[in-house]
Design a protein around this motif. Structure first.
Motif, PDB file in Angstrom:
ATOM      1  N   VAL A 250     -29.995 -20.663 -45.428  1.00 26.13           N
ATOM      2  CA  VAL A 250     -28.867 -20.255 -46.281  1.00 26.13           C
ATOM      3  C   VAL A 250     -28.677 -21.266 -47.417  1.00 26.13           C
ATOM      4  CG1 VAL A 250     -26.367 -19.949 -46.349  1.00 26.13           C
ATOM      5  CG2 VAL A 250     -27.685 -19.002 -44.456  1.00 26.13           C
TER       6      VAL A 250
ATOM      7  N   VAL B  26     -31.012 -17.301 -39.629  1.00 25.23           N
ATOM      8  CA  VAL B  26     -30.869 -17.648 -41.052  1.00 25.23           C
ATOM      9  C   VAL B  26     -30.404 -19.084 -41.308  1.00 25.23           C
ATOM     10  CG1 VAL B  26     -30.378 -15.259 -41.676  1.00 25.23           C
ATOM     11  CG2 VAL B  26     -28.474 -16.830 -41.260  1.00 25.23           C
ATOM     12  N   SER B  27     -29.879 -19.757 -40.292  1.00 26.31           N
ATOM     13  CA  SER B  27     -29.153 -21.011 -40.536  1.00 26.31           C
ATOM     14  C   SER B  27     -29.970 -22.043 -41.322  1.00 26.31           C
ATOM     15  CB  SER B  27     -28.656 -21.614 -39.228  1.00 26.31           C
ATOM     16  OG  SER B  27     -29.772 -21.924 -38.415  1.00 26.31           O
ATOM     17  N   GLN B  28     -31.296 -22.066 -41.119  1.00 25.60           N
ATOM     18  CA  GLN B  28     -32.119 -23.060 -41.824  1.00 25.60           C
ATOM     19  C   GLN B  28     -32.289 -22.725 -43.306  1.00 25.60           C
ATOM     20  OE1 GLN B  28     -33.213 -25.872 -40.217  1.00 25.60           O
ATOM     21  NE2 GLN B  28     -31.923 -24.999 -38.609  1.00 25.60           N
TER      22      GLN B  28
ATOM     23  N   VAL C  97     -22.806 -20.482 -43.382  1.00 24.70           N
ATOM     24  CA  VAL C  97     -23.764 -19.719 -42.580  1.00 24.70           C
ATOM     25  C   VAL C  97     -23.095 -18.576 -41.812  1.00 24.70           C
ATOM     26  CG1 VAL C  97     -25.406 -19.853 -40.668  1.00 24.70           C
ATOM     27  CG2 VAL C  97     -25.332 -21.674 -42.373  1.00 24.70           C
ATOM     28  N   ASP C  98     -21.960 -18.859 -41.181  1.00 23.87           N
ATOM     29  CA  ASP C  98     -21.277 -17.819 -40.388  1.00 23.87           C
ATOM     30  C   ASP C  98     -20.908 -16.619 -41.262  1.00 23.87           C
ATOM     31  OD1 ASP C  98     -21.342 -19.992 -38.813  1.00 23.87           O
ATOM     32  OD2 ASP C  98     -19.250 -19.874 -38.130  1.00 23.87           O
TER      33      ASP C  98
ATOM     34  N   TYR D  80     -22.989 -21.408 -49.613  1.00 22.73           N
ATOM     35  CA  TYR D  80     -22.612 -20.322 -48.696  1.00 22.73           C
ATOM     36  C   TYR D  80     -22.440 -20.820 -47.263  1.00 22.73           C
ATOM     37  CZ  TYR D  80     -23.895 -17.017 -52.370  1.00 22.73           C
ATOM     38  OH  TYR D  80     -23.959 -16.313 -53.525  1.00 22.73           O
TER      39      TYR D  80
ATOM     40  N   ILE E 232     -27.258 -15.796 -36.853  1.00 22.83           N
ATOM     41  CA  ILE E 232     -26.960 -17.165 -37.296  1.00 22.83           C
ATOM     42  C   ILE E 232     -28.168 -18.057 -37.040  1.00 22.83           C
ATOM     43  CG2 ILE E 232     -25.547 -19.217 -36.831  1.00 22.83           C
ATOM     44  CD1 ILE E 232     -23.180 -17.298 -36.376  1.00 22.83           C
TER      45      ILE E 232
END
Lengths: 678, 81
Positions: free
Chosen positions: A214, A210-212, A220-221, A218, A207
């Motif tokens: 996604v 990738v969070s920045q 993020v989780d 979509y 998380i």
């Protein structure tokens, strides 16, 4: 939650303004949970059937008004999970993520709550509120499963509605819950499934990574969980959007957890176990439910086959007792109508070719399409009943071992066998088969099943040529025909599937009573689709053949373009010992198999007297063999195009049969003449 | 551990592992074939597909697919049915 006011994506997705004002409700569920029944109860004939953009999967939507709220219901394809393993699954999850319906109604089978709640476990990770429907409460009771909706609702924190959709019970309550959820009056507080404690650090790591990056709709989780599950589509998406160094990091993380897909699924089932612990009471061990007792017989290797044969016998009896006479009656009516139109036109002084075109070409061609209606209605009703009761999966199970040798799915058996009535429904029936390849193979093989019209033709001709020996000859012809089907299946399987194994994983749903409304709509929708899509092709081809047989001599077939075509083909005919009029008769059988006899009668007059004298027995046998294997009739070709969605595969199928039939005819004649010493 | 298709009708196994491609494993996992789950073989005639019961649902499996599922045989109930 709320009516869709701030949704800016509507225009881009082609949702019109009228639709965007109504509450969009997506119906989701695993196959065989009665989702379509709920959809049909609400939308009836007002439903709109199309395809999902760019896919051959059916998209059904319809509207309904409840307590002054306009609802737009979208029936998502039946799926087991939200992975990227099948087209249906991709369609469903793309729809939920990108079009963001206001509410999802998740339908589960109350008799198998554990398995069918799996999809809910996946759905709760997405940011759309869910109403859970426990459908088929009656079947659950019949199988000895007790389930407490209120207890489950308390455990899950989402609305839970018990339902028997076939009896219309619980549907109003479901709609109330949908509206309560959309208006925010239900205390929606879902207990979402978690992953195993062992995997929590790695999920947190993913998380963070990738969070920045996604992309917008979509969650993020959800992306992180799908990465952990090794979802092909999400992996490809993230590889595209992540900066190279971040993607490298993510790949490294995932490499250490390649087996996580099983743990993620296992954790979902553990969550389901916790949710239903207090709400579900299973039957005592050793108590057999209704389904198990019935399956003792219906899936038995011997009794199961016997049961299947009896059911098929019944279907054939029904088809011949009702369908065939109705078809004959319709043909008669249309013929009389055509004659009257013809006579009427001539009486008012119109040119004879216009009268003939209308009566023979147009009414004859359209009549062809209409005469298919009774047989198709019976076929689809049968298919609908067998599917809806849950029997179809058993039929597929008991025949799978035979079909497997040809690379076919067990589900191919039913449509192929019913092809003895007519090849058209047989091709259309291929849509019940899972997997594109086995479906295509079934479509290509279906014309090799001799249809009723072909059997009628060889019966008439066989009796003329072979007298008392006709019975044996006919039996041999059908046997050889089916052997050719099996061999073609094995060869096409090697070629089309290129060694790919047909995966056989199929649920055997619990038995339940069929719902007349569901079956009625199923018949109606399929008939309509056939008439719309195939009707035009059949009509056009009939007209072309009629024109070819009419011009340039104005009605004299022996002087027509068709006759010229037959004469041009004479060299091929000579290899089989067949004169050109017989070739012309074969050509006209493309419009309808039974035309063979009619054309021969036009060209030869009294068939019984002329033909046997004209053809030696090797020629006669060659003719019958060619007729059995020849290119399918135009209606079947139209159905092949409709179902395969590809002119290329249709052409390959037809071309293959053309070559095969001529080669077989030549072989029979040549071997025959050398034996007979002619 | 043994392959699921070696169990006779009426025998119960507990899933140990799944073998095969990601797609097959993911499909089987969604249907409830996850490690630890109990599987009852309802029909296995030595040839042709099997019918097994997992998580309350009946699933027909080709022999090839069943061979990819490795199970621990539950002791002492091979003659339960």
């Amino acid at each position: 939650m709320h009516c869709r006011t701030e949704d800016t994506s509507d225009a881009a997705l082609g949702v019109n303004v009228a639709e965007s004002k109504s509450l969009v409700v997506a119906l989701a569920g695993q196959p065989n949970v009665g989702k379509s029944t709920i959809f049909n109860v609400l939308t009836g004939l007002s439903q709109h059937v199309g395809n999902w953009p760019g896919k051959t999967v059916e998209r059904k939507s319809g509207s309904y008004t409840h307590l002054g709220h306009d609802l737009l219901l979208v029936d998502l394809p039946g799926i087991y999970s939200l992975t990227a393993n099948s087209v249906e699954e991709r369609i469903a999850r793309d729809y939920i993520i990108h079009e963001s319906p206001d509410v999802i109604v998740a339908v589960v089978d109350a008799a198998i709550p554990e398995r069918s709640l799996y999809l809910l476990a996946e759905m709760l990770l997405l940011p759309v509120p869910v109403v859970l429907v426990l459908n088929m409460m009656d079947v659950a009771e019949q199988e000895g499963v007790q389930i407490e909706p209120r207890v489950l609702e308390a455990a899950l924190g989402i609305p839970v509605i018990p339902m028997v959709a076939t009896r219309n019970a619980g549907v109003v309550e479901m709609l109330d819950a949908v509206i309560a959820l959309a208006q925010g009056t239900f205390p929606y507080d879902p207990r979402r499934p978690t992953i195993l404690p062992d995997h929590e650090p790695v999920l947190a790591e993913l998380i963070a990574e990738v969070s920045q990056h996604v992309p917008s709709p979509y969650p993020v989780d959800w992306i992180a969980v799908k990465l952990l599950e090794g979802d092909e589509e999400i992996l490809a998406l993230m590889e595209r959007v992540l900066p190279a160094e971040v993607w490298a990091e993510v790949s490294r993380t995932l490499l250490h957890h390649e087996d996580a897909v099983l743990d993620v699924a296992g954790a979902r089932y553990a969550w389901i176990g916790r949710m239903i612990r207090a709400a579900v009471v299973r039957p005592r061990v050793g108590v057999m439910g209704f389904t198990s007792r019935l399956d003792k017989v219906l899936t038995h290797p011997f009794w199961g086959l016997l049961a299947l044969m009896s059911i098929l016998g019944l279907v054939f009896a029904l088809t011949y007792a009702i369908g065939t006479p109705l078809q004959g009656w319709l043909e008669g009516v249309l013929e009389v109508f055509g004659e009257q139109v013809n006579g009427g036109l001539r009486a008012v002084g119109s040119p004879s070719w216009i009268a003939d075109l209308l009566s023979d070409g147009l009414i004859g061609g359209a009549g062809m399409v209409i005469t298919f209606v009774p047989i198709l209605a019976i076929f689809f009703a049968t298919l609908g009943v067998l599917e809806d009761t849950g029997y179809m999966a058993r039929a597929a199970y008991v025949t799978d071992r035979f079909m497997h040798m040809m690379g076919l799915h067990g589900k191919s058996f039913m449509p192929l066998l019913l092809g003895f009535g007519c090849n058209v429904p047989s091709v259309l029936g291929a849509r019940i088969i899972d997997g594109e390849r086995p479906r295509l193979l079934t479509i290509l093989l279906a014309p090799l099943v001799p249809c009723a019209a072909q059997l009628a033709v060889i019966t008439v001709l066989g009796a003329m040529f072979f007298g008392n020996a006709a019975g044996v000859v006919l039996w041999a012809l059908v046997t050889v025909n089916l052997a050719v089907l099996a061999v073609m299946g094995i060869l096409l399987n090697r070629w089309v599937l290129r060694g790919e194994q047909a995966v056989f994983i199929m649920e055997l749903p619990l038995y339940h009573l069929p719902n007349l409304r569901t079956i009625g709509l199923y018949v109606w929708r399929n008939m309509l689709a056939f008439l719309q899509k195939a009707g035009g092709i059949i009509l056009a081809a009939s007209l072309v053949v009629w024109v070819l047989s009419y011009l340039p001599a104005g009605g004299d077939v022996t002087q027509s373009y068709l006759a010229m075509l037959g004469q041009a083909l004479e060299p091929v005919g000579r290899l089989m010992g067949l004169p050109w009029p017989v070739l012309v008769a074969l050509l006209t059988s493309f419009v309808a198999k039974e035309n063979m006899i009619a054309t021969l009668a036009v060209l030869y007059g009294d068939l019984g007297a002329t033909l046997p004298a004209l053809l030696s027995w090797p020629s006669a046998l060659a003719l019958l063999v060619v007729q059995m294997l020849f290119v399918p009739c135009v209606a079947t070709v139209a159905a092949m195009k409709q179902e395969s969605g590809s002119w290329r595969w249709t052409a390959i199928g037809v071309g293959l049969l053309l070559v095969l039939s001529l080669a077989a005819g030549i072989l029979v004649y040549q071997v025959g003449t050398s034996i007979a010493g002619i | 551990m043994v392959s699921l298709e070696t169990l006779n009708s009426g025998e119960i196994g507990f899933i140990g592992s799944l073998e095969g491609g990601h797609r097959l494993i993911s499909r089987l996992a969604a249907l409830g074939f996850t490690p630890g789950a109990s599987v009852t073989v309802m029909r296995n005639h030595g040839s042709g597909p099997l019918i097994v019961s997992v998580r309350g649902a009946q699933i027909a499996l080709g022999r090839g697919e069943a061979g990819r599922i490795k199970v621990h045989r539950a002791a002492g109930d091979s003659d339960a049915l």
